[in-house]
Design a protein around this motif. Structure first.
Motif: not given
Length: 221
Positions: A154-168
């Motif tokens: 029993e645990s939580n997995v955290y997927i971080h996508t800090p750039f997902v709303d940024k353009w290249k």
């Protein structure tokens, strides 16, 4: 924004994930474990770049996990008999490796679990939305929930996508401020040095540097 002390980063060796590595260091994430995926890709040079960049950044560890996607084929990234389309062909959809990001994240999360780490970072950006449906945040929200449900305990997995709303272009702007060593990165789908300069990956990279009035340090054919 929550910053864990320990995290795993999917580091391809490309422009975006490398910028993310330097950004993570700037957030004082003290123990970053980098993971690259050897999936039989044409552009295998990126594996060398990933190892080099992990070392330069002072990551806690680096490993290459193998996943043979050549047995699926169907696109030029894993099938050497198919030509890589030029950006001018408007055929980026043909470079999609089905469910690649889901497989990458699942594999990296499985290894992270053995290390007692439940925070995973990766670097999809807004430019990817049109061709790559697995680069959108709603996809990672769903995957985050599924991986949490499927964990050994029993645990939580955290997927971080800090750039997902940024353009290249925004990612490059950030990277230039952070002094990211872009000369050690690899982007070209052809997997060649000098880079081809005409595939979608090269074209998007060059446009991002141009938007920042900066010169890409990579040589191009």
């Amino acid at each position: 924004m929550f910053f864990p002390k320990r995290a795993v980063l999917l580091l391809s060796g490309g422009m975006d994930s490398t910028t993310l590595l330097w950004w993570m260091n700037a957030q004082n994430i003290s123990q970053i474990h980098t993971v690259a995926i050897d999936y039989g890709q044409r552009h295998r040079i990126e594996l060398e770049s990933s190892a080099k960049l992990s070392q330069v950044a002072g990551a806690a560890s680096h490993r290459v996990l193998k996943l043979d996607l050549t047995q699926i084929g169907g696109n030029p990234l894993t099938d050497a008999n198919r030509d890589v389309p030029a950006a001018a062909d408007n055929q980026q959809i043909n470079t999609v490796v089905p469910y690649r990001n889901m497989l990458f994240v699942t594999l990296a999360t499985a290894w992270a679990e053995t290390e007692g780490i439940n925070n995973l970072y990766l670097s999809p950006v807004k430019d990817d939305y049109a061709a790559y449906r697995d680069c959108r945040r709603d996809f990672y929200d769903a995957l985050e929930g599924a991986l949490s449900l499927g964990a050994t305990r029993e645990s939580n997995v955290y997927i971080h996508t800090p750039f997902v709303d940024k353009w290249k272009a925004e990612v490059v702007a950030l990277g230039l401020k952070l002094d990211v060593p872009y000369q050690h990165t690899h982007t070209c789908y052809e997997g060649i040095r000098p880079a081809c300069g005409i595939c979608d990956a090269c074209s998007e990279r060059l446009e991002a540097f141009h938007a920042n009035n900066a010169t890409d340090p990579l040589p191009y054919a």
